[in-house]
Design an enzyme around this catalytic site. Structure first.
Site, PDB file in Angstrom:
ATOM      1  N   HIS A 205      24.796  47.152   4.290  1.00 15.40           N
ATOM      2  CA  HIS A 205      26.105  46.534   4.460  1.00 15.40           C
ATOM      3  C   HIS A 205      27.226  47.500   4.825  1.00 15.40           C
ATOM      4  O   HIS A 205      28.297  47.090   5.230  1.00 15.40           O
ATOM      5  CB  HIS A 205      26.501  45.761   3.195  1.00 15.40           C
ATOM      6  CG  HIS A 205      26.931  46.648   2.060  1.00 15.40           C
ATOM      7  ND1 HIS A 205      26.043  47.354   1.291  1.00 15.40           N
ATOM      8  CD2 HIS A 205      28.162  46.949   1.583  1.00 15.40           C
ATOM      9  CE1 HIS A 205      26.705  48.036   0.369  1.00 15.40           C
ATOM     10  NE2 HIS A 205      27.997  47.816   0.535  1.00 15.40           N
TER      11      HIS A 205
HETATM   12  C1  UD1 Z   1      32.683  45.878  -0.361  1.00 14.27           C
HETATM   13  C2  UD1 Z   1      33.126  47.203  -0.978  1.00 14.27           C
HETATM   14  C3  UD1 Z   1      31.898  48.057  -1.276  1.00 14.27           C
HETATM   15  C4  UD1 Z   1      30.852  47.293  -2.085  1.00 14.27           C
HETATM   16  C5  UD1 Z   1      30.542  45.983  -1.389  1.00 14.27           C
HETATM   17  C6  UD1 Z   1      29.546  45.161  -2.182  1.00 14.27           C
HETATM   18  C7  UD1 Z   1      35.270  48.104  -0.158  1.00 14.27           C
HETATM   19  C8  UD1 Z   1      35.919  49.109   0.707  1.00 14.27           C
HETATM   20  N1  UD1 Z   1      33.939  47.983  -0.059  1.00 14.27           N
HETATM   21  O1  UD1 Z   1      32.068  46.175   0.875  1.00 14.27           O
HETATM   22  O2  UD1 Z   1      32.308  49.187  -2.034  1.00 14.27           O
HETATM   23  O3  UD1 Z   1      29.679  48.079  -2.169  1.00 14.27           O
HETATM   24  O4  UD1 Z   1      31.761  45.248  -1.226  1.00 14.27           O
HETATM   25  O5  UD1 Z   1      29.051  44.106  -1.450  1.00 14.27           O
HETATM   26  O6  UD1 Z   1      35.948  47.469  -0.934  1.00 14.27           O
HETATM   27  N2  UD1 Z   1      32.453  39.008   4.446  1.00 14.27           N
HETATM   28  C9  UD1 Z   1      32.170  37.659   4.535  1.00 14.27           C
HETATM   29  N3  UD1 Z   1      32.160  36.938   3.366  1.00 14.27           N
HETATM   30  C10 UD1 Z   1      32.432  37.480   2.158  1.00 14.27           C
HETATM   31  C11 UD1 Z   1      32.738  38.851   2.094  1.00 14.27           C
HETATM   32  C12 UD1 Z   1      32.743  39.604   3.243  1.00 14.27           C
HETATM   33  O7  UD1 Z   1      31.914  37.127   5.606  1.00 14.27           O
HETATM   34  O8  UD1 Z   1      32.404  36.756   1.142  1.00 14.27           O
HETATM   35  C13 UD1 Z   1      32.427  39.818   5.704  1.00 14.27           C
HETATM   36  C14 UD1 Z   1      33.757  39.897   6.415  1.00 14.27           C
HETATM   37  O9  UD1 Z   1      33.492  39.977   7.795  1.00 14.27           O
HETATM   38  C15 UD1 Z   1      34.298  41.235   5.946  1.00 14.27           C
HETATM   39  C16 UD1 Z   1      33.035  42.063   5.821  1.00 14.27           C
HETATM   40  O10 UD1 Z   1      32.051  41.147   5.364  1.00 14.27           O
HETATM   41  O11 UD1 Z   1      35.222  41.791   6.830  1.00 14.27           O
HETATM   42  C17 UD1 Z   1      33.155  43.230   4.876  1.00 14.27           C
HETATM   43  O12 UD1 Z   1      33.584  42.774   3.582  1.00 14.27           O
HETATM   44  P1  UD1 Z   1      34.436  43.766   2.641  1.00 14.27           P
HETATM   45  O13 UD1 Z   1      34.703  43.106   1.343  1.00 14.27           O
HETATM   46  O14 UD1 Z   1      35.624  44.280   3.403  1.00 14.27           O
HETATM   47  O15 UD1 Z   1      33.483  44.996   2.452  1.00 14.27           O
HETATM   48  P2  UD1 Z   1      31.952  45.084   1.994  1.00 14.27           P
HETATM   49  O16 UD1 Z   1      31.183  45.699   3.079  1.00 14.27           O
HETATM   50  O17 UD1 Z   1      31.446  43.787   1.449  1.00 14.27           O
END
Ligand code: UD1
Length: 360
Positions: A205
Site C-alpha cells: 500500500h
Molecule cells: C495510511 C497511513 C499509513 C498506514 C496505512 C494503513 C499516512 C501518511 N499513512 O496509509 O501509515 O500504514 O494508512 O492502511 O497517514 N483510500 C480509499 N479508501 C479509504 C482509504 C484510502 O480509497 O478508506 C485511498 C485514497 O485514494 C487515498 C489512498 O487510499 O488517497 C491513500 O490513503 P491514505 O489514508 O492517505 O494513506 P494509506 O496509504 O492508507
C-alpha cells in the site's frame, strides 16, 4: 473524573484503540471520548474493524477523507481543534504515525493539552516515509511516550527524549494474543479455495511501491514468479490506492493468476496468515503480526526499523527493481530459528492505562 480524548483514523489505529479502549473501560477511571478522523472511510478499511474488534462508536467522526498530506493533516487539525475546544480534555491519546497522529499532536500541543503517544520511538531515519516525519514530530511534543521495544526507548534517548518514556510492549501483540483463539484459518481458506501452506499473503500500500509504474509492475511480476516458478498461490488483499494505480497503469493482466480480494478484516487476515507459507508486505504492522504468526516474509521497503522482524526474521527488499526474486523466494522458504519475542508480554494496554492514570 479526568477526561481523555483518543484520536484514531486509519486501520492500524483502530487495531491499537481496540485494546486500549478495553483497558480504559476496565479501570473505569476516565471519561473516555473516542474521535475518528475518518482518514480511512471505506467499510473494509474502517467500519469492519469497529465491528469485529468491538470498538465503541466514536463520539465524533471528523470525515476528513483522502487528500494530499497537507490537505489531510490541515483538515484534521482544523476539526480536531474544534473538538478540543468543546471537550477540554485532560489528556490526548495518539497512536502510531499516520497523518491523523501528526494532526492530533500539533493541535493538542498548541492548546497545551498533555499528549500520550502509543507506539513511540521506532525510527527508519528515512524521510521517504511520511510516517517517519509524523512519528518524530509527534514524539517531540508528547508528554508520555509508550515504546514497544527497548530499541525504541534507545532511539528516543538519542534524540534527547528521556522523561516520560516507558517500555510497555506492543498493544498490537496484546490484540494478537487476545484474538488468537478466535481465528479460523480453515473457514477462511475455504472461502478463497486455499489449503494450508500452499499460498503466500501479499499486502502492498505504500506510495513508493504503488505510485511508480515500474516498481508496481516489478512487484506484481515477482508475485507471478512465485506462482509460476515456485508453485505457490498468491492471495493479495488489495488496498484501494494499489487497485487504482494498477488500473491507471493498465497492468491489470498481471493480476490474472493472483487471488485478489478487497482489504481484509483483522480476523480474516490473521487467520489466513496462520496457514500461509510466507508473506510479502510493506506494512510495519503486518510485519509484526506475521512474525507473531511464525511466518517469515519479504519486506518491500527502502529501510527497516532495525528490529529482529526486519533484520533477521524477515528479509528486506530495499529496491524491488534490482531484486533477485528467485533467490529471495528460495531463501525465505528455508527453515529458520524463531527469534525470541521483543514486543512485551501481551499486557501493554493495561500498563499504558495504569501509567497514564497514575501520572495525571
Ligand atoms: C495510511 C497511513 C499509513 C498506514 C496505512 C494503513 C499516512 C501518511 N499513512 O496509509 O501509515 O500504514 O494508512 O492502511 O497517514 N483510500 C480509499 N479508501 C479509504 C482509504 C484510502 O480509497 O478508506 C485511498 C485514497 O485514494 C487515498 C489512498 O487510499 O488517497 C491513500 O490513503 P491514505 O489514508 O492517505 O494513506 P494509506 O496509504 O492508507
Amino acid at each position: 473524573m479526568k477526561k481523555v480524548v483518543s484520536l484514531v483514523g486509519a486501520r492500524p489505529q483502530f487495531i491499537k484503540e481496540a485494546v486500549i479502549n478495553e483497558a480504559v473501560r476496565n479501570v473505569n477511571a476516565w471519561d473516555h471520548v473516542l474521535v475518528n478522523s475518518g482518514q480511512h472511510y471505506d467499510f473494509n478499511m474502517a467500519g469492519t474493524f469497529f465491528d469485529e474488534l468491538a470498538i465503541p462508536s466514536p463520539k465524533y467522526n471528523m470525515g476528513i477523507g483522502s487528500g494530499t498530506h497537507a490537505e489531510q493533516t490541515a483538515e484534521a487539525m482544523r476539526k480536531f481543534e474544534g473538538i478540543l475546544f468543546d471537550e477540554k480534555p485532560d489528556l490526548v491519546l495518539l497512536y502510531g504515525d499516520t497523518n491523523t497522529t501528526l494532526a492530533g499532536a500539533i493541535t493538542a500541543a498548541k492548546l497545551h493539552v498533555p499528549i500520550a503517544h502509543v507506539e513511540a520511538g521506532p525510527r527508519t531515519y528515512n524521510k521517504l516515509f511520511p510516517e517517519e516525519i509524523n512519528r518524530v514530530l509527534t514524539d517531540h511534543v508528547s508528554d508520555m511516550l509508550f515504546a514497544c521495544t527497548q530499541l525504541n526507548v534507545e532511539n528516543l534517548r538519542k534524540e534527547g527524549i528521556e522523561r516520560g518514556v516507558y517500555n510497555t510492549g506492543d498493544v498490537m501483540y496484546d490484540l494478537y494474543i487476545k484474538m488468537s483463539g478466535k481465528l479460523d484459518p480453515k473457514a477462511e481458506m475455504k472461502k478463497h479455495g486455499l489449503s494450508q501452506g500452499e499460498y503466500l499473503v501479499a499486502t502492498i500500500h505504500r506510495d513508493f511501491n504503488t505510485d511508480d509504474p515500474n516498481v508496481l509492475e516489478s512487484i506484481l511480476m515477482a508475485l507471478n514468479t512465485a506462482i509460476k516458478k515456485f508453485n505457490i498461490k498468491v492471495l493479495l488483499p488489495l488496498h484501494p490506492r494499489a487497485r487504482k494505480r494498477i488500473a491507471e497503469f493498465g497492468i491489470e493482466s498481471l493480476l490474472d493468476d493472483i487471488i485478489v480480494t478487497e482489504p481484509l478484516g483483522y480476523l480474516e487476515l490473521m487467520s489466513l496468515t496462520q496457514t500461509a507459507r510466507f508473506v510479502i508486505t510493506d506494512s510495519g504492522g503486518f510485519q509484526k503480526e506475521s512474525y507473531w504468526a511464525g511466518k517469515r516474509g519479504l519486506l518491500i521497503m527502502p529501510q527497516g526499523w532495525r528490529e529482529i522482524t526486519d533484520t533477521c526474521w524477515h528479509m528486506l527488499v530495499s529496491d524491488p527493481l534490482k531484486a533477485d526474486w528467485e533467490s529471495l523466494f528460495s531463501n525465505i522458504l528455508k527453515p529458520f530459528d524463531y527469534p525470541a519475542n521483543i514486543f512485551g508480554d501481551a499486557h501493554a494496554a493495561e500498563k499504558i492505562v495504569r501509567i497514564a492514570v497514575s501520572n495525571f
